[in-house]
Design an enzyme around this catalytic site. Structure first.
Site, short mmCIF file in Angstrom:
data_model
loop_
_atom_site.label_atom_id
_atom_site.label_comp_id
_atom_site.label_asym_id
_atom_site.label_seq_id
_atom_site.Cartn_x
_atom_site.Cartn_y
_atom_site.Cartn_z
N GLN A 75 35.99 49.54 43.93
CA GLN A 75 36.77 48.53 44.06
C GLN A 75 38.45 47.64 44.14
O GLN A 75 39.42 49.20 44.18
CB GLN A 75 36.13 47.73 42.47
CG GLN A 75 37.21 46.24 42.09
CD GLN A 75 36.70 45.04 41.83
OE1 GLN A 75 35.62 44.47 42.48
NE2 GLN A 75 37.35 44.49 40.96
N HIS A 154 47.33 41.82 46.14
CA HIS A 154 47.10 41.29 44.57
C HIS A 154 48.04 40.71 43.36
O HIS A 154 48.17 41.35 42.84
CB HIS A 154 46.52 42.26 44.10
CG HIS A 154 44.87 41.88 43.39
ND1 HIS A 154 45.62 40.27 42.32
CD2 HIS A 154 43.94 42.25 43.50
CE1 HIS A 154 44.88 40.69 41.28
NE2 HIS A 154 43.79 41.53 41.90
N GLU A 257 47.00 35.57 45.09
CA GLU A 257 46.66 36.54 45.96
C GLU A 257 45.94 36.46 47.47
O GLU A 257 45.61 35.76 47.84
CB GLU A 257 45.59 37.49 45.67
CG GLU A 257 45.30 37.43 44.24
CD GLU A 257 44.18 38.47 43.65
OE1 GLU A 257 42.82 38.78 44.26
OE2 GLU A 257 43.82 37.88 42.24
C1 BG6 Z 1 39.70 39.76 41.76
C2 BG6 Z 1 38.88 39.59 41.37
O1 BG6 Z 1 41.35 40.09 43.10
O2 BG6 Z 1 40.84 41.30 40.74
C3 BG6 Z 1 38.76 39.80 40.25
O3 BG6 Z 1 38.78 37.77 42.49
C4 BG6 Z 1 38.78 41.21 40.05
O4 BG6 Z 1 36.92 39.76 40.63
C5 BG6 Z 1 39.79 41.62 39.85
O5 BG6 Z 1 38.70 41.33 38.11
C6 BG6 Z 1 41.04 42.34 38.84
O6 BG6 Z 1 40.04 43.85 40.01
P1 BG6 Z 1 40.34 45.22 39.28
O7 BG6 Z 1 39.84 45.97 40.00
O8 BG6 Z 1 42.23 45.13 39.22
O9 BG6 Z 1 39.75 44.91 38.31
#
Ligand code: BG6
Length: 282
Positions: A75, A154, A257
């Site tokens: 992710q 982010h 973000e």
């Molecule tokens: C956000 C996403 O940008 O990041 C969310 O839109 C996600 O869906 C969040 O849960 C955190 O992501 P991660 O991979 O850092 O847990």
């Protein structure tokens, strides 16, 4: 000294007293202090040892945002999960202190390169002013062929009370509501407030958005060459499900973000793409 390096963290100091910190792990900004107030949230449970993306700060999502069926990467991609190279001070004067970081495909482990096998060079510049923090990339496609990617900053903002926070500048934008199975919704509110789980990808957003942190503090988030803005707060249940996030911390953070994530950015072989954001205390 305007900058200092210690244990894989770069410390920036501006003559006004403002400071910033950037971890070489992910080139993640982990602190931004203006007028003695910390503006950036990092979870007290965040891993700082390079075993997991830092939960907080300004992680960089590249070359994907979220997960993609066709691309077998974790992710939000690999940029936030690897050590970057510190390439030094770019600028140091009364106005600004600026440092630069680099990540090239050859710095990545073989396993990661197999999953996204393009040649690229990424530069990331963090610039601290009296009341500003600028974070900008330049990405060069070193392949002969075109490649596609997403890029997103982010940013986790630290807020004293999430119920007093408002985001302005999203009115009339269409967003993908990830909390409602990805349906498209048009934002009707002039001020977006948070009173439950929020996970939205606002598309084609104007470049300047305001984050009202509370009645007397506002941060302007200005994006450059980026189309979208994601607003995220995990709220109660999701907070409990994250091992590197304290159950109560959703009350003190909001992610706003900036990125290009709703559609791929297409970059021709040999070309360079630049984008970024300027955060300003207004
Ligand atoms: C956000 C996403 O940008 O990041 C969310 O839109 C996600 O869906 C969040 O849960 C955190 O992501 P991660 O991979 O850092 O847990």
């Amino acid at each position: 000294m305007p900058t200092k390096e210690s244990e894989q963290v770069i410390y920036l100091q501006h003559p006004s007293g403002s400071t910033a910190e950037v971890s070489l792990f992910g080139a993640t900004v982990t602190s931004w202090v203006v007028e003695n107030v910390e503006r950036i949230f990092v979870s007290k449970k965040a891993k700082r040892d390079g075993t997991k993306a830092i939960r907080g700060g300004i992680p960089i999502c590249f070359p994907i945002f979220g997960t993609k069926e066709k691309i077998d990467l974790p992710q939000h991609g690999f940029a936030r999960n690897h050590y970057w190279e510190y390439t030094g001070i770019m600028k140091d004067d009364d106005d600004e202190v600026s440092v630069r970081f680099g990540l090239k495909d050859t710095q990545l482990p073989h396993e990661t390169r197999k999953r996204w096998s393009h040649s690229f060079r990424l530069h990331y510049t963090v610039t601290l002013g009296e009341k500003t923090l600028k974070t900008f990339f330049s990405l060069k496609n070193e392949d002969e062929d075109t490649f596609e990617f997403n890029m997103l900053l982010h940013t986790y903002f630290l807020v004293p009370d999430i119920t007093k926070v408002a985001v302005q500048g999203l009115t009339s934008c269409e967003y993908i509501d990830k909390v409602q199975n990805g349906i498209n919704v048009t934002e009707e509110n002039e001020k977006v407030t948070i009173n439950g789980e929020v996970d939205r990808v606002y598309k084609k957003v104007q470049d300047k958005v305001l984050l009202e942190v509370n009645n007397d503090s506002t941060i302007q988030i200005e994006k450059f060459n980026l189309k979208d803005t994601v607003v995220w707060n995990p709220w109660i249940e999701k907070a409990k499900s994250m091992a590197d996030f304290d159950d109560e911390e959703y009350k003190n953070m909001i992610c706003v973000e900036v990125g290009s994530v709703a559609e791929w950015v297409v970059l021709a072989g040999g070309s360079t793409w630049t984008a970024g954001q300027t955060l300003t205390i207004v």
